[in-house]
Design a protein around this motif. Structure first.
Motif, mmCIF file in Angstrom:
data_model
loop_
_atom_site.group_PDB
_atom_site.id
_atom_site.type_symbol
_atom_site.label_atom_id
_atom_site.label_comp_id
_atom_site.label_asym_id
_atom_site.label_seq_id
_atom_site.Cartn_x
_atom_site.Cartn_y
_atom_site.Cartn_z
ATOM 1 N N PHE A 92 0.806 -1.422 -0.036
ATOM 2 C CA PHE A 92 -0.073 -0.020 -0.182
ATOM 3 C C PHE A 92 0.812 1.336 0.020
ATOM 4 C CE2 PHE A 92 -3.554 -2.422 2.111
ATOM 5 C CZ PHE A 92 -4.169 -2.878 0.875
ATOM 6 N N GLN A 93 2.006 1.114 0.813
ATOM 7 C CA GLN A 93 2.824 2.402 0.892
ATOM 8 C C GLN A 93 3.346 2.774 -0.722
ATOM 9 O OE1 GLN A 93 2.950 4.262 3.318
ATOM 10 N NE2 GLN A 93 4.446 5.745 2.464
ATOM 11 N N THR A 94 3.679 1.665 -1.314
ATOM 12 C CA THR A 94 4.255 1.684 -2.922
ATOM 13 C C THR A 94 3.285 2.626 -3.389
ATOM 14 O OG1 THR A 94 3.584 -0.120 -3.524
ATOM 15 C CG2 THR A 94 5.677 -0.132 -2.813
ATOM 16 N N GLY A 95 1.802 2.480 -3.178
ATOM 17 C CA GLY A 95 0.839 2.951 -4.090
ATOM 18 C C GLY A 95 0.737 4.421 -3.677
ATOM 19 N N PHE A 96 0.700 4.779 -2.333
ATOM 20 C CA PHE A 96 1.017 6.246 -1.952
ATOM 21 C C PHE A 96 2.455 6.915 -2.434
ATOM 22 C CE2 PHE A 96 -1.536 4.038 1.571
ATOM 23 C CZ PHE A 96 -2.778 4.672 1.447
ATOM 24 N N ALA A 97 3.362 6.185 -2.518
ATOM 25 C CA ALA A 97 4.434 6.673 -2.911
ATOM 26 C C ALA A 97 4.346 6.884 -4.547
ATOM 27 C CB ALA A 97 5.855 5.768 -2.940
ATOM 28 N N GLN A 98 3.696 6.353 -5.457
ATOM 29 C CA GLN A 98 3.131 6.729 -6.711
ATOM 30 C C GLN A 98 2.333 7.822 -6.717
ATOM 31 O OE1 GLN A 98 4.252 4.744 -9.574
ATOM 32 N NE2 GLN A 98 3.626 6.703 -10.557
ATOM 33 N N VAL A 99 1.298 8.141 -5.632
ATOM 34 C CA VAL A 99 0.559 9.314 -5.926
ATOM 35 C C VAL A 99 1.415 10.415 -5.636
ATOM 36 C CG1 VAL A 99 -1.209 10.580 -4.494
ATOM 37 C CG2 VAL A 99 -1.406 8.107 -4.906
ATOM 38 N N TYR A 100 2.405 10.333 -4.729
ATOM 39 C CA TYR A 100 3.228 11.581 -4.342
ATOM 40 C C TYR A 100 4.075 11.790 -5.666
ATOM 41 C CZ TYR A 100 2.033 10.405 0.488
ATOM 42 O OH TYR A 100 1.383 9.958 1.615
ATOM 43 N N LYS A 101 4.645 10.770 -6.439
ATOM 44 C CA LYS A 101 5.373 10.923 -7.356
ATOM 45 C C LYS A 101 4.622 11.707 -8.743
ATOM 46 C CE LYS A 101 7.614 8.229 -11.196
ATOM 47 N NZ LYS A 101 7.642 7.055 -11.818
ATOM 48 N N ASP A 102 3.443 11.182 -8.653
ATOM 49 C CA ASP A 102 2.581 11.961 -9.927
ATOM 50 C C ASP A 102 2.211 13.335 -9.602
ATOM 51 O OD1 ASP A 102 2.628 9.602 -11.400
ATOM 52 O OD2 ASP A 102 0.727 8.907 -10.646
ATOM 53 N N ILE A 103 1.997 13.690 -8.200
ATOM 54 C CA ILE A 103 1.952 14.824 -7.677
ATOM 55 C C ILE A 103 3.142 15.750 -7.964
ATOM 56 C CG2 ILE A 103 1.569 16.658 -5.889
ATOM 57 C CD1 ILE A 103 -0.166 14.377 -4.677
ATOM 58 N N ASN A 107 1.471 15.004 -12.845
ATOM 59 C CA ASN A 107 0.734 14.033 -13.543
ATOM 60 C C ASN A 107 -0.868 14.089 -13.232
ATOM 61 O OD1 ASN A 107 2.848 13.263 -14.980
ATOM 62 N ND2 ASN A 107 3.234 11.470 -13.841
ATOM 63 N N SER A 108 -1.665 14.698 -14.119
ATOM 64 C CA SER A 108 -3.034 14.857 -13.481
ATOM 65 C C SER A 108 -3.998 13.871 -13.651
ATOM 66 C CB SER A 108 -3.714 16.117 -14.263
ATOM 67 O OG SER A 108 -3.527 15.845 -15.691
ATOM 68 N N VAL A 109 -3.644 12.859 -12.934
ATOM 69 C CA VAL A 109 -4.439 11.490 -12.887
ATOM 70 C C VAL A 109 -5.042 11.327 -11.565
ATOM 71 C CG1 VAL A 109 -2.981 10.256 -14.542
ATOM 72 C CG2 VAL A 109 -2.342 10.015 -12.225
ATOM 73 N N SER A 110 -6.101 10.363 -11.632
ATOM 74 C CA SER A 110 -7.060 10.287 -10.173
ATOM 75 C C SER A 110 -5.885 9.591 -9.164
ATOM 76 C CB SER A 110 -8.039 9.411 -10.496
ATOM 77 O OG SER A 110 -7.839 8.290 -10.704
ATOM 78 N N PHE A 111 -6.467 10.020 -7.772
ATOM 79 C CA PHE A 111 -5.935 9.465 -6.872
ATOM 80 C C PHE A 111 -5.809 7.812 -7.094
ATOM 81 C CE2 PHE A 111 -6.628 7.185 -2.787
ATOM 82 C CZ PHE A 111 -5.284 7.075 -2.276
ATOM 83 N N PHE A 112 -6.849 7.375 -7.187
ATOM 84 C CA PHE A 112 -6.904 5.724 -7.338
ATOM 85 C C PHE A 112 -6.197 5.188 -8.454
ATOM 86 C CE2 PHE A 112 -10.891 6.556 -4.614
ATOM 87 C CZ PHE A 112 -10.680 5.969 -3.684
ATOM 88 N N SER A 113 -5.931 5.703 -9.555
ATOM 89 C CA SER A 113 -5.238 5.538 -10.718
ATOM 90 C C SER A 113 -3.951 5.305 -10.532
ATOM 91 C CB SER A 113 -5.575 6.396 -12.121
ATOM 92 O OG SER A 113 -4.627 5.996 -13.176
ATOM 93 N N SER A 114 -3.167 6.533 -9.547
ATOM 94 C CA SER A 114 -1.925 6.441 -9.314
ATOM 95 C C SER A 114 -1.525 5.371 -8.341
ATOM 96 C CB SER A 114 -1.576 7.751 -8.703
ATOM 97 O OG SER A 114 -1.564 8.944 -9.814
ATOM 98 N N PHE A 115 -2.582 5.283 -7.286
ATOM 99 C CA PHE A 115 -2.517 4.226 -6.305
ATOM 100 C C PHE A 115 -2.396 2.783 -6.721
ATOM 101 C CE2 PHE A 115 -4.252 1.249 -3.026
ATOM 102 C CZ PHE A 115 -3.286 1.821 -1.791
ATOM 103 N N ILE A 244 0.432 13.498 8.128
ATOM 104 C CA ILE A 244 1.114 12.293 7.585
ATOM 105 C C ILE A 244 1.532 12.420 6.170
ATOM 106 C CG2 ILE A 244 1.098 9.889 7.386
ATOM 107 C CD1 ILE A 244 -0.788 9.826 9.840
ATOM 108 N N SER A 245 0.327 12.720 5.301
ATOM 109 C CA SER A 245 0.820 12.887 3.728
ATOM 110 C C SER A 245 1.619 13.888 3.449
ATOM 111 C CB SER A 245 -0.767 12.819 3.130
ATOM 112 O OG SER A 245 -1.426 14.114 3.415
ATOM 113 N N TRP A 246 1.509 14.947 3.966
ATOM 114 C CA TRP A 246 2.304 16.005 3.686
ATOM 115 C C TRP A 246 3.622 15.983 3.905
ATOM 116 C CZ3 TRP A 246 1.863 20.785 1.000
ATOM 117 C CH2 TRP A 246 0.695 21.176 0.534
ATOM 118 N N VAL A 247 3.859 15.130 4.994
ATOM 119 C CA VAL A 247 5.635 14.922 5.777
ATOM 120 C C VAL A 247 5.970 13.959 4.500
ATOM 121 C CG1 VAL A 247 6.904 14.024 7.200
ATOM 122 C CG2 VAL A 247 5.157 15.394 8.063
ATOM 123 N N GLN A 248 5.010 12.947 4.428
ATOM 124 C CA GLN A 248 5.743 11.886 3.353
ATOM 125 C C GLN A 248 5.848 12.394 1.889
ATOM 126 O OE1 GLN A 248 3.293 8.331 3.303
ATOM 127 N NE2 GLN A 248 3.613 7.701 5.601
#
Length: 269
Positions: A92-103, A107-115, A244-248
Protein backbone atom coordinates in the motif's frame (compact mmCIF):
# COMPACT_ATOMS: atom_id res chain seq x y z
CA UNK A 1 11.92 24.00 -5.39
CA UNK A 2 10.16 25.21 -2.26
CA UNK A 3 7.60 27.17 -4.27
CA UNK A 4 7.06 24.18 -6.53
CA UNK A 5 6.59 21.92 -3.52
CA UNK A 6 3.84 24.08 -2.01
CA UNK A 7 2.16 24.97 -5.30
CA UNK A 8 1.97 21.32 -6.39
CA UNK A 9 0.80 20.27 -2.93
CA UNK A 10 -1.88 22.95 -2.76
CA UNK A 11 -3.09 22.13 -6.28
CA UNK A 12 -3.42 18.49 -5.22
CA UNK A 13 -4.71 19.12 -1.70
CA UNK A 14 -7.65 16.75 -2.12
CA UNK A 15 -5.38 13.94 -3.34
CA UNK A 16 -3.09 14.47 -0.35
CA UNK A 17 -6.05 14.43 2.03
CA UNK A 18 -7.27 11.23 0.39
CA UNK A 19 -3.78 9.74 0.74
CA UNK A 20 -3.76 10.57 4.45
CA UNK A 21 -7.23 9.15 5.11
CA UNK A 22 -6.75 5.98 3.05
CA UNK A 23 -3.27 5.45 4.52
CA UNK A 24 -4.88 5.05 7.93
CA UNK A 25 -7.77 2.97 6.57
CA UNK A 26 -5.62 0.56 4.54
CA UNK A 27 -3.09 0.18 7.35
CA UNK A 28 -5.45 -1.08 10.05
CA UNK A 29 -3.49 -4.39 10.36
CA UNK A 30 -0.26 -2.36 10.62
CA UNK A 31 -1.87 -0.14 13.26
CA UNK A 32 -2.71 -3.22 15.31
CA UNK A 33 0.86 -4.51 14.97
CA UNK A 34 2.29 -1.08 15.82
CA UNK A 35 0.01 -0.98 18.86
CA UNK A 36 1.33 -4.34 20.06
CA UNK A 37 4.91 -3.08 19.62
CA UNK A 38 4.04 0.13 21.46
CA UNK A 39 2.41 -1.73 24.36
CA UNK A 40 5.60 -3.73 24.83
CA UNK A 41 8.18 -0.98 24.28
CA UNK A 42 6.64 2.02 26.07
CA UNK A 43 7.57 0.66 29.54
CA UNK A 44 10.92 -0.51 28.14
CA UNK A 45 11.94 2.79 26.54
CA UNK A 46 10.64 5.13 29.24
CA UNK A 47 10.24 3.26 32.53
CA UNK A 48 10.93 6.41 34.53
CA UNK A 49 8.71 8.68 32.45
CA UNK A 50 5.62 7.61 34.37
CA UNK A 51 5.98 8.49 38.03
CA UNK A 52 3.30 6.14 39.31
CA UNK A 53 3.03 7.77 42.71
CA UNK A 54 2.19 11.11 41.11
CA UNK A 55 -0.86 9.70 39.35
CA UNK A 56 -2.36 7.51 42.10
CA UNK A 57 -4.86 9.13 44.42
CA UNK A 58 -3.33 8.71 47.92
CA UNK A 59 -6.81 8.54 49.49
CA UNK A 60 -8.74 6.24 47.14
CA UNK A 61 -5.78 4.48 45.51
CA UNK A 62 -7.31 5.24 42.09
CA UNK A 63 -4.76 4.61 39.34
CA UNK A 64 -6.83 6.07 36.47
CA UNK A 65 -4.16 8.70 35.83
CA UNK A 66 -1.50 6.05 35.25
CA UNK A 67 -3.74 4.13 32.87
CA UNK A 68 -4.60 7.29 30.94
CA UNK A 69 -0.98 8.36 30.60
CA UNK A 70 0.07 4.87 29.52
CA UNK A 71 -2.72 4.81 26.92
CA UNK A 72 -1.65 8.16 25.46
CA UNK A 73 2.00 7.06 25.29
CA UNK A 74 1.00 3.86 23.48
CA UNK A 75 -1.22 5.85 21.11
CA UNK A 76 1.63 8.30 20.50
CA UNK A 77 4.18 5.58 19.69
CA UNK A 78 1.67 3.75 17.48
CA UNK A 79 1.07 6.93 15.47
CA UNK A 80 4.80 7.51 15.16
CA UNK A 81 5.51 3.97 13.92
CA UNK A 82 2.76 4.14 11.30
CA UNK A 83 3.30 7.67 9.98
CA UNK A 84 7.07 7.20 9.73
CA UNK A 85 6.52 3.99 7.65
CA UNK A 86 8.53 1.97 10.17
CA UNK A 87 5.51 -0.29 10.50
CA UNK A 88 3.12 -0.14 7.56
CA UNK A 89 1.67 -2.29 4.78
CA UNK A 90 4.49 -2.09 2.23
CA UNK A 91 2.49 -2.71 -0.98
CA UNK A 92 0.00 0.00 0.00
CA UNK A 93 2.87 2.36 0.77
CA UNK A 94 4.20 1.90 -2.79
CA UNK A 95 0.77 3.01 -3.96
CA UNK A 96 0.94 6.16 -1.87
CA UNK A 97 4.53 6.75 -3.08
CA UNK A 98 3.20 6.63 -6.65
CA UNK A 99 0.57 9.24 -5.76
CA UNK A 100 3.27 11.56 -4.37
CA UNK A 101 5.43 10.96 -7.43
CA UNK A 102 2.59 11.86 -9.81
CA UNK A 103 1.86 15.01 -7.81
CA UNK A 104 5.52 16.02 -8.04
CA UNK A 105 5.62 15.28 -11.78
CA UNK A 106 2.34 17.16 -12.28
CA UNK A 107 0.59 14.11 -13.71
CA UNK A 108 -3.10 14.99 -13.56
CA UNK A 109 -4.48 11.52 -12.93
CA UNK A 110 -6.91 10.41 -10.25
CA UNK A 111 -5.81 9.31 -6.80
CA UNK A 112 -7.01 5.75 -7.33
CA UNK A 113 -5.33 5.46 -10.73
CA UNK A 114 -1.96 6.48 -9.29
CA UNK A 115 -2.43 4.32 -6.22
CA UNK A 116 -3.37 1.25 -8.26
CA UNK A 117 -0.35 1.71 -10.55
CA UNK A 118 2.09 1.91 -7.66
CA UNK A 119 0.47 -0.99 -5.82
CA UNK A 120 0.21 -3.55 -8.61
CA UNK A 121 3.56 -2.73 -10.22
CA UNK A 122 5.60 -2.87 -7.02
CA UNK A 123 3.81 -5.02 -4.44
CA UNK A 124 6.58 -7.63 -4.24
CA UNK A 125 9.26 -5.08 -3.40
CA UNK A 126 6.82 -3.42 -1.01
CA UNK A 127 6.38 -6.66 0.94
CA UNK A 128 10.14 -7.21 1.30
CA UNK A 129 10.74 -3.60 2.33
CA UNK A 130 7.93 -3.87 4.88
CA UNK A 131 9.43 -7.02 6.41
CA UNK A 132 12.89 -5.44 6.63
CA UNK A 133 11.50 -2.50 8.56
CA UNK A 134 9.35 -4.69 10.83
CA UNK A 135 12.47 -6.64 11.80
CA UNK A 136 14.82 -3.68 12.27
CA UNK A 137 12.44 -1.38 14.16
CA UNK A 138 11.97 -3.55 17.30
CA UNK A 139 15.72 -4.21 17.36
CA UNK A 140 16.47 -0.47 17.41
CA UNK A 141 13.75 0.21 20.00
CA UNK A 142 15.14 -2.59 22.15
CA UNK A 143 18.66 -1.13 21.91
CA UNK A 144 17.42 2.39 22.68
CA UNK A 145 15.61 1.28 25.82
CA UNK A 146 18.46 -1.00 26.90
CA UNK A 147 21.21 1.63 26.75
CA UNK A 148 19.17 4.61 27.97
CA UNK A 149 18.22 2.60 31.06
CA UNK A 150 21.89 2.32 31.99
CA UNK A 151 21.59 5.80 33.48
CA UNK A 152 25.21 6.51 32.67
CA UNK A 153 27.04 8.77 30.24
CA UNK A 154 28.15 5.85 28.07
CA UNK A 155 24.65 4.39 28.05
CA UNK A 156 23.15 7.76 27.08
CA UNK A 157 25.66 8.23 24.26
CA UNK A 158 25.10 4.75 22.82
CA UNK A 159 21.33 5.10 23.24
CA UNK A 160 21.47 8.41 21.37
CA UNK A 161 23.38 6.71 18.55
CA UNK A 162 20.58 4.18 18.21
CA UNK A 163 18.00 6.99 18.21
CA UNK A 164 19.91 8.57 15.31
CA UNK A 165 19.92 5.20 13.55
CA UNK A 166 16.17 4.94 14.06
CA UNK A 167 15.57 8.28 12.34
CA UNK A 168 18.06 7.33 9.63
CA UNK A 169 15.96 4.19 9.06
CA UNK A 170 12.87 6.38 8.70
CA UNK A 171 14.55 8.39 5.94
CA UNK A 172 15.91 5.27 4.27
CA UNK A 173 12.50 3.58 4.26
CA UNK A 174 10.79 6.63 2.79
CA UNK A 175 13.54 6.97 0.17
CA UNK A 176 13.18 3.26 -0.63
CA UNK A 177 9.47 3.54 -1.42
CA UNK A 178 10.13 6.53 -3.67
CA UNK A 179 12.96 4.67 -5.41
CA UNK A 180 10.74 1.61 -5.88
CA UNK A 181 8.17 3.57 -7.89
CA UNK A 182 10.81 5.64 -9.72
CA UNK A 183 13.38 3.07 -10.86
CA UNK A 184 13.74 -0.47 -12.14
CA UNK A 185 16.59 -1.24 -9.75
CA UNK A 186 16.62 -4.40 -7.68
CA UNK A 187 15.71 -3.94 -4.05
CA UNK A 188 19.29 -4.43 -2.82
CA UNK A 189 20.52 -1.57 -5.01
CA UNK A 190 17.51 0.51 -3.99
CA UNK A 191 18.53 0.20 -0.34
CA UNK A 192 22.13 0.94 -1.29
CA UNK A 193 21.05 4.15 -3.03
CA UNK A 194 18.76 5.15 -0.16
CA UNK A 195 21.60 4.76 2.36
CA UNK A 196 23.95 6.69 0.08
CA UNK A 197 21.38 9.50 -0.17
CA UNK A 198 21.48 9.86 3.62
CA UNK A 199 25.29 9.84 3.67
CA UNK A 200 26.09 12.14 0.74
CA UNK A 201 23.31 14.61 1.60
CA UNK A 202 23.74 14.37 5.36
CA UNK A 203 23.04 18.02 6.20
CA UNK A 204 19.78 18.28 4.18
CA UNK A 205 18.77 14.88 5.58
CA UNK A 206 19.42 16.24 9.06
CA UNK A 207 17.01 19.05 8.25
CA UNK A 208 14.40 16.55 7.07
CA UNK A 209 14.90 14.60 10.29
CA UNK A 210 14.10 17.77 12.23
CA UNK A 211 10.88 18.12 10.23
CA UNK A 212 10.05 14.49 11.04
CA UNK A 213 10.79 15.07 14.73
CA UNK A 214 8.63 18.21 14.77
CA UNK A 215 5.55 16.72 13.09
CA UNK A 216 5.85 13.07 14.14
CA UNK A 217 7.20 13.51 17.69
CA UNK A 218 6.95 16.97 19.25
CA UNK A 219 3.57 18.19 17.98
CA UNK A 220 1.66 14.91 18.52
CA UNK A 221 3.31 14.47 21.93
CA UNK A 222 2.18 17.93 23.03
CA UNK A 223 -1.35 17.46 21.68
CA UNK A 224 -1.79 14.01 23.22
CA UNK A 225 -0.13 14.74 26.55
CA UNK A 226 -2.36 17.80 27.03
CA UNK A 227 -5.09 15.21 27.60
CA UNK A 228 -7.97 17.52 26.72
CA UNK A 229 -10.83 16.94 24.32
CA UNK A 230 -9.82 20.01 22.30
CA UNK A 231 -6.20 18.98 21.72
CA UNK A 232 -7.24 15.36 21.08
CA UNK A 233 -9.74 16.59 18.48
CA UNK A 234 -7.08 18.77 16.83
CA UNK A 235 -4.72 15.80 16.75
CA UNK A 236 -7.30 13.46 15.21
CA UNK A 237 -8.24 16.01 12.54
CA UNK A 238 -4.69 16.99 11.55
CA UNK A 239 -3.24 13.48 11.53
CA UNK A 240 -6.24 11.92 9.81
CA UNK A 241 -6.25 14.28 6.83
CA UNK A 242 -3.12 16.42 6.56
CA UNK A 243 0.09 15.90 8.49
CA UNK A 244 1.11 12.35 7.57
CA UNK A 245 0.61 12.75 3.82
CA UNK A 246 2.27 16.18 3.70
CA UNK A 247 5.39 14.99 5.52
CA UNK A 248 5.62 11.87 3.34
CA UNK A 249 5.06 14.03 0.26
CA UNK A 250 7.83 16.35 1.47
CA UNK A 251 10.29 13.47 1.88
CA UNK A 252 9.23 12.05 -1.50
CA UNK A 253 9.78 15.46 -3.10
CA UNK A 254 13.31 15.61 -1.70
CA UNK A 255 14.03 12.01 -2.72
CA UNK A 256 12.75 12.69 -6.22
CA UNK A 257 15.27 15.48 -6.67
CA UNK A 258 18.07 13.18 -5.47
CA UNK A 259 16.93 10.49 -7.90
CA UNK A 260 17.00 12.98 -10.77
CA UNK A 261 20.50 14.04 -9.81
CA UNK A 262 22.21 10.78 -8.85
CA UNK A 263 20.26 7.84 -10.28
CA UNK A 264 20.85 7.33 -13.99
CA UNK A 265 18.18 4.84 -15.02
CA UNK A 266 14.57 5.89 -14.47
CA UNK A 267 11.58 3.61 -14.78
CA UNK A 268 9.78 3.85 -18.10
CA UNK A 269 6.14 4.74 -17.55
Amino acid sequence: PLARFFSAGWANLVRLMASNAFLILFNIPAIILAGVVAVYFVPWIAPHFIDVSSYIDPVTGNDAGVIQLYFFLVFFLTTFLLSSTLICIGPFQTGFAQVYKDIINDNSVSFFSSFKTGLFNNWKKGIVSMLISIVLTPVLLLAIGFYLNFQSVIGTVIGTVFIVLLFALILVQNFVYTLIVSTDLKLGKIYKNAILFVLIRFVPCLGISLVVILFYVIIPFILLMSASYLTLGIFMFLYSFFVISWVQYFISFFAGRLIEKYVARLKEE
